[in-house]
Design an enzyme around this catalytic site. Structure first.
Site, PDB file in Angstrom:
ATOM      1  N   ASP A  13     -14.812  -1.534   9.793  1.00 52.01           N
ATOM      2  CA  ASP A  13     -15.741  -1.983   8.586  1.00 52.01           C
ATOM      3  C   ASP A  13     -16.684  -3.151   8.970  1.00 52.01           C
ATOM      4  O   ASP A  13     -16.275  -3.879   9.698  1.00 52.01           O
ATOM      5  CB  ASP A  13     -14.733  -2.253   7.389  1.00 52.01           C
ATOM      6  CG  ASP A  13     -13.937  -1.502   6.892  1.00 52.01           C
ATOM      7  OD1 ASP A  13     -14.194  -0.089   7.356  1.00 52.01           O
ATOM      8  OD2 ASP A  13     -12.756  -1.263   6.334  1.00 52.01           O
TER       9      ASP A  13
ATOM     10  N   GLU B  49     -13.718  -6.126   9.888  1.00 51.45           N
ATOM     11  CA  GLU B  49     -12.058  -5.596  10.263  1.00 51.45           C
ATOM     12  C   GLU B  49     -11.984  -4.165  10.782  1.00 51.45           C
ATOM     13  O   GLU B  49     -12.888  -3.393  10.802  1.00 51.45           O
ATOM     14  CB  GLU B  49     -11.110  -5.634   8.887  1.00 51.45           C
ATOM     15  CG  GLU B  49     -11.540  -4.743   7.848  1.00 51.45           C
ATOM     16  CD  GLU B  49     -10.362  -4.829   6.785  1.00 51.45           C
ATOM     17  OE1 GLU B  49      -9.206  -4.869   7.083  1.00 51.45           O
ATOM     18  OE2 GLU B  49     -10.979  -4.996   5.684  1.00 51.45           O
TER      19      GLU B  49
ATOM     20  N   GLU C 246       0.660  -1.101  -0.130  1.00 45.72           N
ATOM     21  CA  GLU C 246       0.095   0.052   0.163  1.00 45.72           C
ATOM     22  C   GLU C 246       0.678   1.322   0.046  1.00 45.72           C
ATOM     23  O   GLU C 246       0.294   2.417   0.451  1.00 45.72           O
ATOM     24  CB  GLU C 246      -1.070   0.163   1.154  1.00 45.72           C
ATOM     25  CG  GLU C 246      -2.099  -1.276   1.205  1.00 45.72           C
ATOM     26  CD  GLU C 246      -2.657  -1.146   2.309  1.00 45.72           C
ATOM     27  OE1 GLU C 246      -3.740  -0.507   2.880  1.00 45.72           O
ATOM     28  OE2 GLU C 246      -2.521  -1.919   3.260  1.00 45.72           O
TER      29      GLU C 246
ATOM     30  N   SER D 157      -6.368  -2.781   1.843  1.00 45.31           N
ATOM     31  CA  SER D 157      -7.026  -2.239   0.843  1.00 45.31           C
ATOM     32  C   SER D 157      -7.493  -2.991  -0.330  1.00 45.31           C
ATOM     33  O   SER D 157      -7.605  -2.744  -1.483  1.00 45.31           O
ATOM     34  CB  SER D 157      -5.809  -1.197   0.128  1.00 45.31           C
ATOM     35  OG  SER D 157      -5.292  -0.317   0.855  1.00 45.31           O
TER      36      SER D 157
ATOM     37  N   ARG E 150     -10.796   2.979  12.043  1.00 44.80           N
ATOM     38  CA  ARG E 150     -12.092   2.733  11.393  1.00 44.80           C
ATOM     39  C   ARG E 150     -12.588   1.046  11.444  1.00 44.80           C
ATOM     40  O   ARG E 150     -11.619   0.350  11.284  1.00 44.80           O
ATOM     41  CB  ARG E 150     -11.861   3.186   9.755  1.00 44.80           C
ATOM     42  CG  ARG E 150     -13.213   3.449   8.870  1.00 44.80           C
ATOM     43  CD  ARG E 150     -12.918   3.396   7.702  1.00 44.80           C
ATOM     44  NE  ARG E 150     -12.657   2.335   6.979  1.00 44.80           N
ATOM     45  CZ  ARG E 150     -11.562   2.140   6.264  1.00 44.80           C
ATOM     46  NH1 ARG E 150     -10.588   3.181   6.022  1.00 44.80           N
ATOM     47  NH2 ARG E 150     -11.305   0.930   5.796  1.00 44.80           N
TER      48      ARG E 150
ATOM     49  N   TYR F  40      -9.881   3.634  -4.217  1.00 40.56           N
ATOM     50  CA  TYR F  40      -8.945   4.730  -4.604  1.00 40.56           C
ATOM     51  C   TYR F  40      -8.914   5.355  -6.012  1.00 40.56           C
ATOM     52  O   TYR F  40      -8.148   6.378  -6.117  1.00 40.56           O
ATOM     53  CB  TYR F  40      -7.550   4.143  -4.503  1.00 40.56           C
ATOM     54  CG  TYR F  40      -7.222   3.601  -3.019  1.00 40.56           C
ATOM     55  CD1 TYR F  40      -7.223   4.550  -1.857  1.00 40.56           C
ATOM     56  CD2 TYR F  40      -7.243   2.364  -2.583  1.00 40.56           C
ATOM     57  CE1 TYR F  40      -7.126   4.142  -0.490  1.00 40.56           C
ATOM     58  CE2 TYR F  40      -6.815   1.859  -1.428  1.00 40.56           C
ATOM     59  CZ  TYR F  40      -6.974   2.821  -0.156  1.00 40.56           C
ATOM     60  OH  TYR F  40      -6.921   2.246   0.807  1.00 40.56           O
TER      61      TYR F  40
ATOM     62  N   GLY G  70      -6.864   5.279   5.493  1.00 43.93           N
ATOM     63  CA  GLY G  70      -6.478   6.149   4.449  1.00 43.93           C
ATOM     64  C   GLY G  70      -6.716   7.351   4.723  1.00 43.93           C
ATOM     65  O   GLY G  70      -7.746   7.842   5.442  1.00 43.93           O
TER      66      GLY G  70
ATOM     67  N   ASN H  75      -9.381  -0.988  10.856  1.00 42.78           N
ATOM     68  CA  ASN H  75      -8.241  -0.433  10.186  1.00 42.78           C
ATOM     69  C   ASN H  75      -7.672   0.469  11.537  1.00 42.78           C
ATOM     70  O   ASN H  75      -8.288   1.486  11.735  1.00 42.78           O
ATOM     71  CB  ASN H  75      -8.317   0.388   8.990  1.00 42.78           C
ATOM     72  CG  ASN H  75      -8.865  -0.530   7.792  1.00 42.78           C
ATOM     73  OD1 ASN H  75      -8.067  -1.104   7.227  1.00 42.78           O
ATOM     74  ND2 ASN H  75     -10.421  -0.854   7.941  1.00 42.78           N
TER      75      ASN H  75
END
Length: 309
Positions: A258, A271, A23, A151, A256, A217, A277, A273
Protein backbone atom coordinates in the site's frame (compact mmCIF):
# COMPACT_ATOMS: atom_id res chain seq x y z
CA UNK A 1 2.81 -32.40 -14.57
CA UNK A 2 2.83 -29.24 -12.40
CA UNK A 3 0.78 -28.85 -9.26
CA UNK A 4 -1.32 -26.18 -10.96
CA UNK A 5 -2.23 -28.66 -13.74
CA UNK A 6 -3.03 -31.41 -11.22
CA UNK A 7 -4.43 -29.85 -8.03
CA UNK A 8 -4.70 -33.23 -6.29
CA UNK A 9 -0.91 -33.31 -6.12
CA UNK A 10 -1.08 -30.68 -3.37
CA UNK A 11 -2.31 -33.42 -1.06
CA UNK A 12 -4.48 -32.63 1.95
CA UNK A 13 -4.62 -28.84 2.38
CA UNK A 14 -5.50 -26.92 5.54
CA UNK A 15 -7.05 -23.51 4.97
CA UNK A 16 -6.09 -21.65 8.15
CA UNK A 17 -8.83 -19.16 8.96
CA UNK A 18 -10.32 -17.30 11.91
CA UNK A 19 -7.62 -17.23 14.54
CA UNK A 20 -7.66 -14.92 17.55
CA UNK A 21 -6.66 -11.52 16.18
CA UNK A 22 -8.85 -8.42 15.95
CA UNK A 23 -9.33 -9.37 12.29
CA UNK A 24 -10.92 -12.75 13.03
CA UNK A 25 -14.23 -12.00 11.30
CA UNK A 26 -12.53 -10.84 8.10
CA UNK A 27 -10.30 -13.91 8.17
CA UNK A 28 -13.30 -16.23 8.49
CA UNK A 29 -14.79 -14.64 5.38
CA UNK A 30 -11.49 -14.75 3.46
CA UNK A 31 -10.87 -18.35 4.44
CA UNK A 32 -14.34 -19.60 3.56
CA UNK A 33 -14.06 -18.08 0.08
CA UNK A 34 -10.58 -19.58 -0.41
CA UNK A 35 -11.87 -22.96 0.76
CA UNK A 36 -14.77 -22.91 -1.68
CA UNK A 37 -12.49 -21.82 -4.55
CA UNK A 38 -9.90 -24.55 -3.91
CA UNK A 39 -12.59 -27.21 -3.66
CA UNK A 40 -14.06 -26.00 -6.95
CA UNK A 41 -10.66 -26.89 -8.47
CA UNK A 42 -10.72 -30.37 -6.89
CA UNK A 43 -8.16 -29.52 -4.21
CA UNK A 44 -8.59 -31.62 -1.07
CA UNK A 45 -9.00 -28.56 1.15
CA UNK A 46 -10.38 -28.38 4.70
CA UNK A 47 -11.05 -25.48 7.11
CA UNK A 48 -8.78 -25.24 10.15
CA UNK A 49 -9.29 -22.58 12.84
CA UNK A 50 -6.22 -22.32 15.12
CA UNK A 51 -8.33 -20.56 17.76
CA UNK A 52 -10.39 -23.73 18.15
CA UNK A 53 -7.81 -26.50 17.58
CA UNK A 54 -4.19 -27.09 18.43
CA UNK A 55 -1.81 -26.84 15.48
CA UNK A 56 -0.41 -30.26 16.35
CA UNK A 57 -3.61 -31.64 14.76
CA UNK A 58 -2.13 -30.66 11.38
CA UNK A 59 0.39 -33.47 11.76
CA UNK A 60 -2.01 -35.94 13.33
CA UNK A 61 -4.48 -35.44 10.48
CA UNK A 62 -1.72 -35.65 7.87
CA UNK A 63 -2.04 -32.22 6.25
CA UNK A 64 0.54 -31.72 3.51
CA UNK A 65 0.16 -28.01 2.78
CA UNK A 66 -1.36 -24.92 4.44
CA UNK A 67 -3.07 -21.93 2.86
CA UNK A 68 -2.78 -19.11 5.40
CA UNK A 69 -5.96 -17.01 5.27
CA UNK A 70 -5.34 -15.61 8.75
CA UNK A 71 -5.02 -11.84 9.15
CA UNK A 72 -3.25 -9.86 11.85
CA UNK A 73 -1.53 -11.25 14.91
CA UNK A 74 -0.88 -14.95 15.33
CA UNK A 75 -1.39 -15.44 11.60
CA UNK A 76 0.38 -12.73 9.66
CA UNK A 77 3.20 -11.89 12.08
CA UNK A 78 5.50 -14.91 11.75
CA UNK A 79 4.12 -16.91 14.68
CA UNK A 80 2.05 -19.47 12.77
CA UNK A 81 4.73 -19.53 10.06
CA UNK A 82 7.26 -20.62 12.67
CA UNK A 83 5.03 -23.44 13.87
CA UNK A 84 4.45 -24.63 10.30
CA UNK A 85 8.21 -24.65 9.66
CA UNK A 86 8.72 -26.66 12.85
CA UNK A 87 6.09 -29.13 11.63
CA UNK A 88 7.63 -29.23 8.14
CA UNK A 89 4.38 -28.22 6.41
CA UNK A 90 4.71 -25.98 3.32
CA UNK A 91 2.67 -22.77 3.70
CA UNK A 92 1.62 -19.82 1.58
CA UNK A 93 3.09 -16.33 1.79
CA UNK A 94 6.22 -14.98 3.41
CA UNK A 95 8.53 -16.66 5.90
CA UNK A 96 8.92 -16.05 9.62
CA UNK A 97 11.20 -13.01 9.60
CA UNK A 98 9.58 -11.23 6.63
CA UNK A 99 6.11 -11.79 8.09
CA UNK A 100 7.19 -10.38 11.46
CA UNK A 101 8.88 -7.35 9.89
CA UNK A 102 6.00 -6.53 7.54
CA UNK A 103 3.48 -6.76 10.40
CA UNK A 104 5.50 -4.15 12.32
CA UNK A 105 5.02 -0.79 10.59
CA UNK A 106 7.77 0.83 12.65
CA UNK A 107 10.47 -1.71 11.69
CA UNK A 108 9.22 -1.75 8.10
CA UNK A 109 9.69 2.01 7.83
CA UNK A 110 13.15 1.85 9.38
CA UNK A 111 14.27 -0.77 6.85
CA UNK A 112 12.81 1.15 3.92
CA UNK A 113 14.54 4.33 5.09
CA UNK A 114 17.86 2.47 5.41
CA UNK A 115 17.41 1.24 1.82
CA UNK A 116 16.57 4.73 0.55
CA UNK A 117 12.95 3.89 -0.25
CA UNK A 118 10.36 6.68 0.15
CA UNK A 119 8.02 6.47 3.16
CA UNK A 120 6.26 9.27 5.07
CA UNK A 121 8.01 10.89 8.02
CA UNK A 122 6.96 9.53 11.39
CA UNK A 123 7.39 9.69 15.16
CA UNK A 124 7.13 7.03 17.85
CA UNK A 125 4.47 7.96 20.42
CA UNK A 126 4.20 7.09 24.11
CA UNK A 127 2.75 8.58 27.30
CA UNK A 128 5.72 10.93 27.72
CA UNK A 129 5.65 12.25 24.14
CA UNK A 130 5.49 16.00 23.58
CA UNK A 131 2.54 15.74 21.19
CA UNK A 132 2.69 19.39 20.17
CA UNK A 133 6.37 19.04 19.25
CA UNK A 134 5.51 16.03 17.07
CA UNK A 135 2.80 18.02 15.31
CA UNK A 136 5.18 20.93 14.74
CA UNK A 137 7.89 18.67 13.32
CA UNK A 138 5.72 16.54 11.05
CA UNK A 139 2.90 18.98 10.38
CA UNK A 140 -0.80 18.13 10.37
CA UNK A 141 -2.84 16.19 9.47
CA UNK A 142 -1.20 13.07 10.90
CA UNK A 143 -2.16 9.40 10.79
CA UNK A 144 -1.88 7.68 14.18
CA UNK A 145 -1.47 3.90 13.94
CA UNK A 146 -0.87 0.87 16.13
CA UNK A 147 2.44 -0.44 14.76
CA UNK A 148 1.32 -4.07 14.49
CA UNK A 149 -2.37 -4.05 13.69
CA UNK A 150 -4.17 -4.45 10.37
CA UNK A 151 -7.38 -3.48 8.59
CA UNK A 152 -6.99 0.13 9.87
CA UNK A 153 -8.02 -1.04 13.36
CA UNK A 154 -7.19 1.58 16.01
CA UNK A 155 -6.11 4.09 13.37
CA UNK A 156 -7.17 7.74 13.23
CA UNK A 157 -6.54 10.88 11.25
CA UNK A 158 -5.55 13.84 13.43
CA UNK A 159 -5.91 17.40 12.17
CA UNK A 160 -4.77 19.30 15.28
CA UNK A 161 -2.04 18.81 17.88
CA UNK A 162 -4.51 18.76 20.78
CA UNK A 163 -6.17 15.64 19.32
CA UNK A 164 -2.96 13.59 19.21
CA UNK A 165 -3.14 12.43 22.81
CA UNK A 166 -6.64 11.01 22.33
CA UNK A 167 -5.62 9.29 19.10
CA UNK A 168 -2.65 7.74 20.89
CA UNK A 169 -4.94 6.49 23.67
CA UNK A 170 -7.16 4.79 21.08
CA UNK A 171 -4.25 3.19 19.22
CA UNK A 172 -2.45 1.98 22.34
CA UNK A 173 -5.49 -0.16 23.21
CA UNK A 174 -4.50 -2.32 20.24
CA UNK A 175 -0.69 -2.20 20.48
CA UNK A 176 1.83 -0.82 22.96
CA UNK A 177 3.86 0.54 20.01
CA UNK A 178 2.15 3.48 18.27
CA UNK A 179 3.40 5.75 15.52
CA UNK A 180 2.28 9.10 14.13
CA UNK A 181 2.87 9.33 10.41
CA UNK A 182 2.83 12.41 8.19
CA UNK A 183 -0.36 12.43 6.12
CA UNK A 184 0.31 12.42 2.39
CA UNK A 185 -2.41 14.33 0.59
CA UNK A 186 -2.97 12.56 -2.71
CA UNK A 187 -4.11 9.31 -4.29
CA UNK A 188 -4.21 6.08 -2.30
CA UNK A 189 -2.82 3.17 -4.32
CA UNK A 190 -2.26 -0.52 -3.80
CA UNK A 191 -0.24 -3.11 -5.72
CA UNK A 192 -0.72 -6.85 -5.42
CA UNK A 193 2.34 -9.10 -5.70
CA UNK A 194 2.07 -12.64 -7.04
CA UNK A 195 5.32 -14.57 -7.30
CA UNK A 196 7.74 -12.32 -9.18
CA UNK A 197 4.95 -10.28 -10.77
CA UNK A 198 3.43 -6.97 -9.68
CA UNK A 199 -0.26 -6.88 -10.54
CA UNK A 200 -1.93 -3.73 -11.94
CA UNK A 201 -2.06 -0.66 -9.71
CA UNK A 202 -5.45 -0.04 -8.09
CA UNK A 203 -6.45 3.50 -7.16
CA UNK A 204 -8.80 3.73 -4.17
CA UNK A 205 -11.35 6.49 -3.77
CA UNK A 206 -13.50 6.82 -0.66
CA UNK A 207 -15.69 9.69 0.58
CA UNK A 208 -14.42 8.90 4.10
CA UNK A 209 -11.52 10.60 5.84
CA UNK A 210 -9.28 7.69 4.85
CA UNK A 211 -9.53 4.07 3.70
CA UNK A 212 -10.73 2.76 7.07
CA UNK A 213 -12.21 -0.58 8.21
CA UNK A 214 -15.72 0.24 6.96
CA UNK A 215 -14.41 1.44 3.61
CA UNK A 216 -12.49 -1.84 3.26
CA UNK A 217 -15.10 -4.35 4.32
CA UNK A 218 -18.55 -2.81 4.77
CA UNK A 219 -19.25 0.22 2.63
CA UNK A 220 -20.33 0.12 -0.98
CA UNK A 221 -19.27 3.72 -1.69
CA UNK A 222 -15.55 2.95 -2.11
CA UNK A 223 -14.38 3.13 -5.73
CA UNK A 224 -11.64 0.90 -7.11
CA UNK A 225 -10.09 2.16 -10.31
CA UNK A 226 -8.41 -0.41 -12.60
CA UNK A 227 -6.85 0.86 -14.80
CA UNK A 228 -5.66 3.39 -12.25
CA UNK A 229 -5.70 6.28 -14.71
CA UNK A 230 -1.97 6.87 -14.23
CA UNK A 231 0.33 7.21 -17.25
CA UNK A 232 1.80 3.83 -18.21
CA UNK A 233 5.34 4.93 -17.35
CA UNK A 234 4.23 6.07 -13.88
CA UNK A 235 2.35 2.83 -13.27
CA UNK A 236 5.45 0.79 -14.19
CA UNK A 237 7.61 2.93 -11.91
CA UNK A 238 5.22 2.34 -9.01
CA UNK A 239 5.07 -1.42 -9.65
CA UNK A 240 8.87 -1.63 -9.64
CA UNK A 241 9.03 0.36 -6.39
CA UNK A 242 6.50 -1.98 -4.76
CA UNK A 243 8.38 -5.09 -5.88
CA UNK A 244 11.56 -3.64 -4.40
CA UNK A 245 9.79 -2.72 -1.13
CA UNK A 246 8.40 -6.26 -0.93
CA UNK A 247 11.74 -7.93 -1.60
CA UNK A 248 13.75 -5.69 0.74
CA UNK A 249 11.73 -7.09 3.65
CA UNK A 250 12.39 -10.62 2.40
CA UNK A 251 8.76 -11.20 1.45
CA UNK A 252 7.81 -13.94 -0.99
CA UNK A 253 4.91 -15.83 -2.52
CA UNK A 254 2.23 -13.19 -2.57
CA UNK A 255 1.16 -10.05 -0.78
CA UNK A 256 0.11 -6.46 -1.24
CA UNK A 257 1.95 -3.14 -0.96
CA UNK A 258 0.00 0.00 0.00
CA UNK A 259 1.23 3.48 -0.81
CA UNK A 260 0.24 7.10 -1.38
CA UNK A 261 0.96 9.21 -4.44
CA UNK A 262 1.34 12.87 -3.50
CA UNK A 263 -0.25 15.63 -5.55
CA UNK A 264 3.23 16.26 -6.96
CA UNK A 265 3.40 12.67 -8.18
CA UNK A 266 5.83 11.30 -5.60
CA UNK A 267 5.10 7.81 -4.18
CA UNK A 268 5.32 7.14 -0.44
CA UNK A 269 5.26 3.54 0.80
CA UNK A 270 2.93 2.80 3.72
CA UNK A 271 3.00 -0.94 4.46
CA UNK A 272 3.16 -4.50 3.16
CA UNK A 273 0.39 -7.01 3.82
CA UNK A 274 1.77 -10.56 3.72
CA UNK A 275 -1.64 -12.24 4.07
CA UNK A 276 -4.04 -9.81 2.39
CA UNK A 277 -7.80 -10.06 2.46
CA UNK A 278 -9.45 -12.54 0.12
CA UNK A 279 -13.07 -11.39 0.56
CA UNK A 280 -15.45 -10.12 -2.14
CA UNK A 281 -14.20 -6.56 -1.34
CA UNK A 282 -10.53 -7.51 -1.44
CA UNK A 283 -7.89 -5.96 -3.65
CA UNK A 284 -5.55 -8.74 -4.77
CA UNK A 285 -8.39 -10.79 -6.33
CA UNK A 286 -9.57 -7.59 -8.02
CA UNK A 287 -6.12 -6.94 -9.51
CA UNK A 288 -5.82 -10.58 -10.59
CA UNK A 289 -9.14 -10.34 -12.44
CA UNK A 290 -7.75 -7.36 -14.34
CA UNK A 291 -5.08 -9.64 -15.86
CA UNK A 292 -7.58 -12.39 -16.66
CA UNK A 293 -7.06 -14.57 -13.59
CA UNK A 294 -10.17 -15.89 -11.86
CA UNK A 295 -10.48 -16.04 -8.08
CA UNK A 296 -10.08 -19.83 -8.12
CA UNK A 297 -7.02 -19.61 -10.40
CA UNK A 298 -5.49 -17.06 -8.02
CA UNK A 299 -6.04 -19.33 -5.01
CA UNK A 300 -4.45 -22.30 -6.78
CA UNK A 301 -1.48 -20.17 -7.88
CA UNK A 302 -0.92 -18.92 -4.31
CA UNK A 303 -1.07 -22.50 -3.06
CA UNK A 304 1.42 -23.55 -5.73
CA UNK A 305 3.88 -20.98 -4.34
CA UNK A 306 3.75 -22.53 -0.86
CA UNK A 307 7.13 -23.29 0.72
CA UNK A 308 8.89 -24.26 3.96
CA UNK A 309 11.30 -21.60 5.17
Amino acid sequence: MSASANPQSFGKVAVLLGGKSAEREVSLKSGSMVLEALRSRRVDAHPFDPAERGLDALLKEKYQRAFIALHGRFGEDGTVQGVLEWLGIPYTGSGVLASALAMDKLRTKRIWQAEGLPTPGYALLNEETDFRAVARRLGTPLMVKPASEGSSIGMSKVRAADKLKGAHALAVRHDRVVIAEKFIDGAELTVGILGEQALPVIKLETPRDFYDYDAKYVSDDTRYLIPSGLPESKEEQIKELCLKAFRVLGCQGWGRVDLMLSRRGRPYLLEVNTSPGMTDHSLVPMAARAVGMSYAELCVRILELAHVG
